[in-house]
Design a protein around this motif. Structure first.
Motif, PDB file in Angstrom:
ATOM      1  N   GLN A  13       6.407  -3.809   0.285  1.00  0.00           N
ATOM      2  CA  GLN A  13       6.986  -2.557   0.948  1.00  0.00           C
ATOM      3  C   GLN A  13       7.973  -1.578   0.570  1.00  0.00           C
ATOM      4  OE1 GLN A  13       7.870  -4.731   4.679  1.00  0.00           O
ATOM      5  NE2 GLN A  13       6.153  -4.964   5.441  1.00  0.00           N
ATOM      6  N   LYS A  14       8.631  -2.204  -0.431  1.00  0.00           N
ATOM      7  CA  LYS A  14       9.612  -1.554  -1.019  1.00  0.00           C
ATOM      8  C   LYS A  14       8.937  -0.728  -2.229  1.00  0.00           C
ATOM      9  CE  LYS A  14      13.526  -4.530  -0.451  1.00  0.00           C
ATOM     10  NZ  LYS A  14      14.450  -5.915  -0.977  1.00  0.00           N
ATOM     11  N   GLN A  15       7.988  -1.261  -2.666  1.00  0.00           N
ATOM     12  CA  GLN A  15       7.107  -0.702  -3.980  1.00  0.00           C
ATOM     13  C   GLN A  15       6.459   0.378  -3.386  1.00  0.00           C
ATOM     14  OE1 GLN A  15       7.551  -0.985  -7.155  1.00  0.00           O
ATOM     15  NE2 GLN A  15       6.146  -0.119  -8.005  1.00  0.00           N
ATOM     16  N   GLU A  16       5.904   0.187  -2.235  1.00  0.00           N
ATOM     17  CA  GLU A  16       5.177   1.300  -1.707  1.00  0.00           C
ATOM     18  C   GLU A  16       6.080   2.599  -1.202  1.00  0.00           C
ATOM     19  OE1 GLU A  16       1.514  -0.824   0.877  1.00  0.00           O
ATOM     20  OE2 GLU A  16       3.424  -0.987   1.681  1.00  0.00           O
ATOM     21  N   HIS A  17       7.395   2.257  -0.699  1.00  0.00           N
ATOM     22  CA  HIS A  17       8.206   3.456  -0.360  1.00  0.00           C
ATOM     23  C   HIS A  17       8.634   3.975  -1.579  1.00  0.00           C
ATOM     24  CE1 HIS A  17      11.165   5.507   1.929  1.00  0.00           C
ATOM     25  NE2 HIS A  17      12.017   5.180   1.258  1.00  0.00           N
ATOM     26  N   LYS A  18       8.860   3.087  -2.562  1.00  0.00           N
ATOM     27  CA  LYS A  18       9.522   3.789  -3.732  1.00  0.00           C
ATOM     28  C   LYS A  18       8.444   4.625  -4.373  1.00  0.00           C
ATOM     29  CE  LYS A  18      10.594   2.265  -8.801  1.00  0.00           C
ATOM     30  NZ  LYS A  18      10.630   1.379  -9.362  1.00  0.00           N
ATOM     31  N   LEU A  19       7.231   4.232  -4.542  1.00  0.00           N
ATOM     32  CA  LEU A  19       6.202   5.084  -5.240  1.00  0.00           C
ATOM     33  C   LEU A  19       5.729   6.097  -4.319  1.00  0.00           C
ATOM     34  CD1 LEU A  19       3.675   2.416  -6.711  1.00  0.00           C
ATOM     35  CD2 LEU A  19       5.312   3.914  -7.976  1.00  0.00           C
ATOM     36  N   SER A  20       5.912   6.325  -3.047  1.00  0.00           N
ATOM     37  CA  SER A  20       5.585   7.234  -2.282  1.00  0.00           C
ATOM     38  C   SER A  20       6.545   8.392  -2.322  1.00  0.00           C
ATOM     39  CB  SER A  20       5.552   6.855  -0.902  1.00  0.00           C
ATOM     40  OG  SER A  20       6.899   6.784  -0.160  1.00  0.00           O
ATOM     41  N   VAL A  21       7.720   8.036  -2.812  1.00  0.00           N
ATOM     42  CA  VAL A  21       8.904   9.103  -2.993  1.00  0.00           C
ATOM     43  C   VAL A  21       8.766   9.437  -4.450  1.00  0.00           C
ATOM     44  CG1 VAL A  21      11.296   9.454  -3.474  1.00  0.00           C
ATOM     45  CG2 VAL A  21      10.374   8.103  -1.393  1.00  0.00           C
ATOM     46  N   GLU A  22       8.433   8.765  -5.609  1.00  0.00           N
ATOM     47  CA  GLU A  22       8.149   9.148  -7.118  1.00  0.00           C
ATOM     48  C   GLU A  22       7.058   9.730  -7.447  1.00  0.00           C
ATOM     49  OE1 GLU A  22       9.158   5.489  -9.244  1.00  0.00           O
ATOM     50  OE2 GLU A  22      11.172   5.492  -8.587  1.00  0.00           O
ATOM     51  N   ALA A  23       6.050   9.199  -6.948  1.00  0.00           N
ATOM     52  CA  ALA A  23       4.565   9.603  -7.357  1.00  0.00           C
ATOM     53  C   ALA A  23       4.458  11.024  -7.287  1.00  0.00           C
ATOM     54  CB  ALA A  23       3.586   8.783  -6.826  1.00  0.00           C
ATOM     55  N   SER A  24       3.765  11.717  -8.138  1.00  0.00           N
ATOM     56  CA  SER A  24       3.620  13.131  -7.807  1.00  0.00           C
ATOM     57  C   SER A  24       2.332  13.620  -7.250  1.00  0.00           C
ATOM     58  CB  SER A  24       3.431  13.741  -9.320  1.00  0.00           C
ATOM     59  OG  SER A  24       2.676  13.198 -10.172  1.00  0.00           O
ATOM     60  N   SER A  25       1.351  12.448  -7.119  1.00  0.00           N
ATOM     61  CA  SER A  25       0.222  12.731  -6.308  1.00  0.00           C
ATOM     62  C   SER A  25      -0.398  11.273  -5.732  1.00  0.00           C
ATOM     63  CB  SER A  25      -0.957  13.283  -7.166  1.00  0.00           C
ATOM     64  OG  SER A  25      -1.453  12.299  -8.215  1.00  0.00           O
ATOM     65  N   PHE A  26      -1.045  11.323  -4.783  1.00  0.00           N
ATOM     66  CA  PHE A  26      -1.535  10.123  -3.903  1.00  0.00           C
ATOM     67  C   PHE A  26      -2.506   9.296  -5.058  1.00  0.00           C
ATOM     68  CE2 PHE A  26      -4.028   8.030  -0.697  1.00  0.00           C
ATOM     69  CZ  PHE A  26      -2.792   7.342  -0.132  1.00  0.00           C
ATOM     70  N   ILE A  27      -3.158  10.077  -6.013  1.00  0.00           N
ATOM     71  CA  ILE A  27      -3.972   9.358  -6.835  1.00  0.00           C
ATOM     72  C   ILE A  27      -2.773   8.373  -8.008  1.00  0.00           C
ATOM     73  CG2 ILE A  27      -5.323   9.429  -8.816  1.00  0.00           C
ATOM     74  CD1 ILE A  27      -6.481  11.945  -7.573  1.00  0.00           C
ATOM     75  N   GLU A  28      -1.946   8.942  -8.299  1.00  0.00           N
ATOM     76  CA  GLU A  28      -0.797   8.520  -9.067  1.00  0.00           C
ATOM     77  C   GLU A  28      -0.327   7.305  -8.134  1.00  0.00           C
ATOM     78  OE1 GLU A  28       3.249   8.871 -11.500  1.00  0.00           O
ATOM     79  OE2 GLU A  28       2.378  10.479 -10.523  1.00  0.00           O
ATOM     80  N   GLU A  29      -0.101   7.532  -7.238  1.00  0.00           N
ATOM     81  CA  GLU A  29       0.680   6.255  -6.232  1.00  0.00           C
ATOM     82  C   GLU A  29      -0.225   5.201  -5.716  1.00  0.00           C
ATOM     83  OE1 GLU A  29       1.954   5.696  -1.520  1.00  0.00           O
ATOM     84  OE2 GLU A  29       2.094   7.749  -2.254  1.00  0.00           O
TER      85      GLU A  29
END
Length: 128
Positions: A13-29
């Motif tokens: 869950q922490k990784q999901e939250h972190k990547l939703s903030v950091e990733a530039s696109s949904f594909i990258e996330e």
């Protein structure tokens, strides 16, 4: 071990939250979550092989709750990545048709795999 098993879900869950903030696109996330979850499963498998489970309860918890949760998320992010990365240009009928086709496929998979399993369980046809 029970504490560590619950930590797996909170780490995801922490990784999901972190990547939703950091990733530039949904594909990258989706890609980064797929990689993360594959590595996590590999690490957990290695730990289980080396250390085993402390109790039968921990083993049951892992195989009934933790592993299905991780695999479900892996399947989800992998499917999202594959759909999004093959997506045509973001305008016009081809774009809309592409997602409509995938939506039909997902609904059919759901019906075949989830609804049919539920129906067999309620009628007693599924043997565990």
């Amino acid at each position: 071990m029970r504490h560590l098993l619950h930590k797996i879900v909170s780490d995801i869950q922490k990784q999901e939250h972190k990547l939703s903030v950091e990733a530039s696109s949904f594909i990258e996330e989706a890609y980064r979550m797929t990689v993360y979850l594959k590595e996590l499963l590999g690490d957990v498998k290695e730990d289980i092989i080396n250390e085993g489970f402390a109790t039968k309860g921990d083993e049951i918890l892992f195989f009934k709750q933790i592993k299905p949760t991780v695999l479900g998320k892996l399947i989800y992010y992998n499917k999202v990545f594959r759909i999004e990365s093959a997506c045509p240009a973001s305008s016009g009928n081809i774009y809309e048709g592409y997602f409509a086709m995938h939506l039909r496929e997902l609904k059919q998979e759901y019906t075949e795999h989830v609804c049919n399993v539920s129906a067999r369980r309620t009628t007693g046809l599924l043997i565990s």
